[in-house]
Scaffold this motif. Structure first.
Motif, PDB file in Angstrom:
ATOM      1  N   VAL A 120       2.899   5.555  -3.188  1.00 30.04           N
ATOM      2  CA  VAL A 120       4.389   6.329  -2.943  1.00 30.04           C
ATOM      3  C   VAL A 120       4.330   7.157  -4.672  1.00 30.04           C
ATOM      4  N   ASN A 121       3.994   5.605  -5.324  1.00 31.03           N
ATOM      5  CA  ASN A 121       4.614   5.818  -7.173  1.00 31.03           C
ATOM      6  C   ASN A 121       3.382   5.542  -7.801  1.00 31.03           C
ATOM      7  N   GLU A 122       2.048   6.007  -7.338  1.00 33.71           N
ATOM      8  CA  GLU A 122       0.856   5.922  -8.316  1.00 33.71           C
ATOM      9  C   GLU A 122       0.239   6.213  -8.027  1.00 33.71           C
ATOM     10  N   VAL A 123      -0.284   7.257  -6.576  1.00 32.18           N
ATOM     11  CA  VAL A 123      -0.831   8.274  -6.204  1.00 32.18           C
ATOM     12  C   VAL A 123      -0.018   9.580  -6.324  1.00 32.18           C
ATOM     13  N   THR A 142       0.808  -1.110  -0.146  1.00 32.08           N
ATOM     14  CA  THR A 142       0.209   0.132   0.171  1.00 32.08           C
ATOM     15  C   THR A 142       0.564   1.416  -0.342  1.00 32.08           C
ATOM     16  N   LEU A 143       1.981   0.848   0.633  1.00 33.09           N
ATOM     17  CA  LEU A 143       3.350   2.087   1.150  1.00 33.09           C
ATOM     18  C   LEU A 143       3.716   2.737  -0.583  1.00 33.09           C
TER      19      LEU A 143
END
Length: 254
Positions: A247-250, A242-243
């Motif tokens: 970090v990479n998508e949101v 989830t983290l």
């Protein structure tokens, strides 16, 4: 999210300690006089979380930071007795309603205590433990010369029909039992300020007290530990994924 990682991590650490305790019990299941141990789990003190809003703090609620090892308890219940017919094997039979008794041995410069009565006679003729520590009587180290000696129910040591000494058998008040520290070789050590008391236990020569380890219970606990450990591991993996997405998508532009 980070709090979830920390919570799961504390759970994994505690389960590793529980696993070590269980493994030690299983490894000593055939050790004479061994006393099984149990790792008690507790929680860290709860914390009150607050948020700052317009220069003022507002309570959010309580947060438990995770679990921790509370204490390792020793089960001092007597183990089953086994007849060996060896004169150097001695077993303690506790008096009804009394706390467990112990043989006294001299471990270097320190007095130690044990339930393991698997003794032998060394080259100098002294009665010693498997690790070579002299067994203590009321007159000091017990000298028997050879294995041809007798020990009566009250602990008197007889050679050629003559009483030469009496085994020093002691006990501790119930509130002090868990203060005894085990350091290997089946020995317990009393901390400063904890003094032994004379015990009313009976002694059986030619018998040996076995470990009080419940193998079935230990195996069940081991499986439970493994499942709890795996559950915490999966929780960490889920939080990590989830983290990673946050970090990479949101907020990314495509």
């Amino acid at each position: 999210m980070l709090r979830g990682l920390y919570l799961a991590a504390t759970g994994m650490v505690v389960q590793e300690i529980r696993q070590d305790v269980i493994a030690n019990n299983l490894a000593n299941a055939t050790t004479g006089g061994y006393k099984a141990q149990t790792a008690a789990v507790g929680t860290f003190p709860e914390m009150l979380l607050q948020r700052m809003e317009e220069g003022r703090s507002a309570p959010v609620g309580y947060f438990a930071p995770g679990v921790m090892l509370d204490q390792i308890y020793t089960n001092f219940a007597p183990g089953p007795l086994e007849e060996t017919n060896r004169s150097t094997d001695l077993a303690l039979m506790d008096a009804p309603g009394e706390t467990p008794a112990f043989f006294t041995v001299q471990a270097g410069d320190t007095e130690a205590y044990t339930r393991n009565g698997s003794f032998h006679v060394d080259a100098q003729g002294f009665l010693v433990t498997a690790a070579g520590y002299p067994v203590q009587g009321e007159r000091g180290a017990v000298y028997v010369g050879t294995a041809a000696f007798k020990v009566d129910g009250d602990g008197r040591v007889l050679v050629d029909g003559q009483v030469i000494d009496r085994l020093r058998v002691v006990t501790f008040p119930g509130e002090n039992l868990q203060l005894l520290e085990g350091r290997g070789d089946g020995l317990f050590y009393a901390p400063a300020g904890v003094q032994p008391l004379p015990a009313a236990a009976q002694i059986k020569q030619g018998w040996l007290e076995r470990a009080n380890v419940d193998l079935a219970r230990e195996m069940v606990d081991m499986l439970a530990v493994m499942r709890i450990y795996e559950a915490n591991q999966k929780a960490i993996q889920a939080a990590d994924q989830t983290l990673g997405k946050s970090v990479n998508e949101v907020g990314s532009l495509r």
